[in-house]
Design a protein around this motif. Structure first.
Motif: not given
Length: 852
Positions: A418-435
């Motif tokens: 059940e969720g998400p109760f809070m949004i977190v950065d996943g691998p795709k988000d981390i990759l976007r930040a690196e790019l």
């Protein structure tokens, strides 16, 4: 005041040339008839006018090839032709400037490669339906053919938005809470990893292979990275027939990428929680964990008694055998049905439930032989050794069913996510930040929005536009973001717009503008796209920035560094595919009667690419394109298609030696080329003849007259292609070109539509007559003699190949002066060994290559 140069006056045509034109040309090419759009009824020529030069270039072209006057007209002597040439050629050479490429848009392949390199996205693919490019002068990267249609612009805008989304994605809204519930029947049953019994899924093994020890919900896939509540109901399964398990069973809960293969190892995944299962009654455990987009939940029993991993699997068998001799005897009877420990059955047939049913049936047999049912017997030791061997996992698959039925096993009754109760950065988000950081740079805490945006532009614009940019351009782009922010949009939305604006800018979509000698930045761009299919790398950019690339020795050095070496390199696949038309092969499916599969078609194309790569890599003489002492193919293909005796039936492509002077080897006769010049059903001598003239000899036949009848006209009673074309070319307007085309087409008629050798035409059982007369009057009996003639006259092929390479590199049809420079390069290269790689390097350091 500056000095204004007066425009040169038109030059009068000398009397001898006027006489020539009057005798042989004016009848068809005066101001009234003007056939082919050409008027030669002139008193003077304006050599400064490009259209005028083009006309006289065409005059020389048809004269050199003997295409004009038509065959039914009075023909000039060789001396008379030379008289015309001695006047026209020097004038063309004097007045024709090198260069003239129109603004050159990135083609589809170059565009994708540029996006990948520019934004660090090596897996980026253009969307399905992205428009292709028009082929002109044989290639899809010529400036005149690369128009920017509304369809193209719309597609570019869409891709620009997609790329911008990767770096500055739309802001995530408030998470929408979802709930998934999975029961035993909703779980994956891979191999013998799990089994459903009433209201529970049972796990038995602790193998590192997830397909043999784990299970996961088949219908749960997380769509948004976040913090989720996971609830698991689990219990022990024990029975009187199975062994005890007093300690807690450890249930591992992992996050598994849905896209991961079932053959993954457990260490490939992220452990979320270990749950201690202590009783035989279902117990509920709930915990919070971060699960990322595209993941699901995976379960594994960490401390299971049995495992698939040798040699521990043998330990489980030994323990069970000591506790139950009938268990051991039953296995021995199944595995060694002849009672001989050296003659086991094929273990694969025991896989899973099938094997366990056979063992169980023997265990229930009251007459089961227990003679060898001791763990130290010769047969038992042979069995225990067998199950530890690699590739015998199917035995352990069967053993799982003993544990499923008797225990100990770990039961899972249900799982709820059940969720998400809070949004977190996943691998795709981390990759976007690196790019984002790679493209725009790291933002300092003290940077204002405008300061950071300027930094991004100063850092990225020179990469995107492939040359330095001045402050005026930076300011112009910055104003786009500032205006967007002023309209109420967020900071990220402003940068998103900047990226989109960069990627639809002509400075990005087109390579270079203007005319004249290239500067180092344009030269770096041309060299890189030519040899690699993508934008300049850091070394080229640095050399261009320091204006160190243009010296010939530096340009040659960098060309050697970037020179393609492998058959899979972009230059080799793209150039050969377009020059030799092998890019058409996916559209050609040979008739079933040829017994030629899609794998055979791919092998045929691979032969060409590996052969071309070797020619370039090894600097082989250009004559080897025609008559080499090697080829690339598989032994099976060599035997089946080329009738080359082989000691192997392997389908693996390899280098195979050849004897020179045969019908096999070189471009002519290659299966891929024979397919590309046929239609999958029949051969087409005219198509093959034209193909050889254009791609091997460098002669471009005139387009057929508009009133030419179809090949089937007036051909009643004809039986062979030669007879059909003979009837067809009785028309004088056809004969001029077909006397060049047809003989070469007939020479290749011994090759069927897939390149196999034949001696009779398929219809009528008539022997193939492959003889003919070449344009220079040489009589040829077959393709072997034709290949010999080609190697003796290799300059024709060398110039053709060099011109094809230069058109592909510069993106323009070559003019008279450029063709003249290429001729000089070919002549010099022949004197120096005629190496193909040397020829390519000489072309790159030429004036033609270095001019817009």
């Amino acid at each position: 005041m500056g000095l204004v140069l007066a425009k040169a006056l038109p030059a009068s045509i000398p009397d001898k040339q006027v006489e020539f034109l009057s005798n042989y040309c004016i009848d068809c090419h005066d101001a009234d008839l003007k056939k082919g759009g050409i008027n030669l009824d002139l008193e003077s020529v304006d050599w400064e006018d490009k259209q005028s030069r083009d006309i006289w270039d065409r005059v020389l072209h048809v004269s050199d090839q003997g295409l004009m006057p038509p065959a039914n007209k009075k023909q000039p002597s060789v001396d008379e032709w030379q008289t015309l040439r001695e006047w026209v050629a020097p004038m063309l050479l004097k007045h024709t400037p090198i260069g003239g490429t129109l603004p050159r848009r990135l083609n589809k392949s170059e565009y994708q490669a540029t996006i990948r390199q520019l934004f660090g996205m090596p897996e980026f693919e253009l969307p399905i339906g992205f428009p292709g490019d028009t082929e002109l002068h044989g290639f899809n990267n010529t400036g005149a053919g690369l128009v920017l249609s509304p369809t193209h612009f719309k597609a570019y805008a869409k891709v620009a938005s997609t790329v911008a989304d990767e770096l500055f994605p739309p802001e995530k809204g408030k998470p929408k809470i979802q709930k998934w519930v999975a029961g035993p029947k909703d779980m994956v049953l891979s191999f013998s990893a799990a089994s459903v019994h009433r209201d529970a899924l049972r796990l038995a093994s602790r193998s590192v292979d997830i397909m043999r020890s784990c299970s996961w919900p088949s219908r749960i896939e997380i769509g948004e990275s976040g913090s989720y509540r996971i609830s698991v109901n689990a219990s022990k399964f024990l029975s009187e027939n199975g062994g005890p398990f007093a300690e807690a069973m450890i249930l591992e809960v992992y996050a598994r990428a849905v896209s991961a293969t079932d053959r993954s190892k457990i260490q490939d995944f992220r452990l979320l929680r270990e749950i201690k299962v202590t009783g035989e009654n279902s117990q509920a455990t709930a915990f919070m964990a971060d699960i990322y987009e595209g993941e699901t939940i995976l379960f594994r029993w960490k401390n299971a008694e049995m495992t698939h991993d040798p040699p521990a699997v043998s330990e489980a068998f030994v323990a069970l055998a000591k506790a139950n001799p009938r268990f051991l005897a039953a296995w021995l009877k199944v595995v060694f049905p002849e009672g001989d420990p050296k003659k086991p059955i094929r273990i694969a047939v025991l896989r899973g439930r099938n094997g366990w049913d056979k063992v169980y049936k023997n265990m229930k047999d009251p007459d089961l032989d227990l003679t060898h049912a001791s763990t130290d017997s010769v047969m038992a030791k042979a069995f225990f050794k067998l199950v530890t061997q690699k590739g015998k996992a199917s035995v352990a698959d069967s053993l799982c069913y003993y544990y499923f039925e008797n225990g100990p096993a770990l039961e899972i009754h249900s799982v709820t996510v059940e969720g998400p109760f809070m949004i977190v950065d996943g691998p795709k988000d981390i990759l976007r930040a690196e790019l984002r950081e790679q493209f725009a740079g790291l933002r300092k805490v003290t940077d204002s929005d405008e300061t950071y945006a300027r930094q991004m532009l100063e850092r990225s614009l020179p990469k995107v536009f492939r040359r330095p940019v001045d402050d005026q351009i930076v300011d112009r782009f910055l104003s786009i973001a500032v205006e967007h922010w002023s309209a109420g949009h967020s900071f990220d939305e402003g940068l998103h717009l900047l990226i989109r604006s960069m990627l639809i800018s002509p400075r990005f979509l087109y390579r270079s503008f203007g005319e004249g000698k290239m500067d180092d930045h344009d030269l770096a761009t041309r060299l890189s796209y030519f040899l690699t299919g993508g934008p300049p790398d850091a070394i080229l950019v640095d050399l261009a920035r320091r204006k160190r690339l243009s010296p010939a020795w530096v340009l040659e050095r960098e060309s050697k560094r970037l020179m393609p070496k492998n058959a899979t390199d972009v230059f080799i696949r793209e150039f050969t595919g377009q020059w030799l038309d092998t890019a058409l092969l996916p559209e050609i499916m040979p008739d079933p009667k040829f017994n030629f599969s899609s794998e055979d078609v791919e092998m045929a194309r691979s032969e060409i690419e590996h052969f071309f790569a070797a020619m370039l890599r090894e600097n082989r003489p250009v004559t080897d394109f025609i008559d080499p002492d090697f080829t690339y193919t598989s032994p099976l293909f060599a035997s089946d298609v080329y009738e080359l005796k082989q000691n192997s039936k392997s389908k693996t492509l390899r280098r195979i030696p050849l004897e020179r002077g045969g019908r096999v080897g070189g471009l002519l006769g290659q299966s891929a080329i024979m397919m590309a010049t046929a239609n999958g059903v029949d051969t087409q001598p005219v198509l093959r003849g034209v193909w050889v003239l254009e791609n091997i000899l460098g002669f471009t036949p005139l387009p057929p007259p508009k009133d030419v009848p179809a090949l089937t006209a007036d051909t009643r009673g004809t039986k062979t292609p030669r007879q059909i074309l003979s009837a067809h070319t009785k028309n004088a307007s056809c004969a001029t070109c077909h006397k060049r085309i047809d003989p070469i087409g007939f020479i290749l008629e011994n090759y069927d539509p897939v390149g196999r050798w034949r001696t009779e035409w398929p219809k009528g059982n008539v022997s193939i007559d492959a003889s003919g007369v070449l344009p220079d009057g040489t009589k040829i009996r077959d393709v072997v003699e034709f290949k010999r003639w080609l190697t003796e006259n290799v300059d024709l092929f060398s110039r053709c190949l060099a011109e094809k390479l230069m058109v592909y590199a510069t993106g323009r049809e070559l003019n008279y002066a450029e063709c003249h420079e290429i001729k000089l390069i070919v002549d010099a290269n022949k004197k120096n060994g005629n190496g193909f790689r040397d020829l390519l390097l000489a072309l790159i350091t030429s004036k033609t290559f270095g001019t817009k």
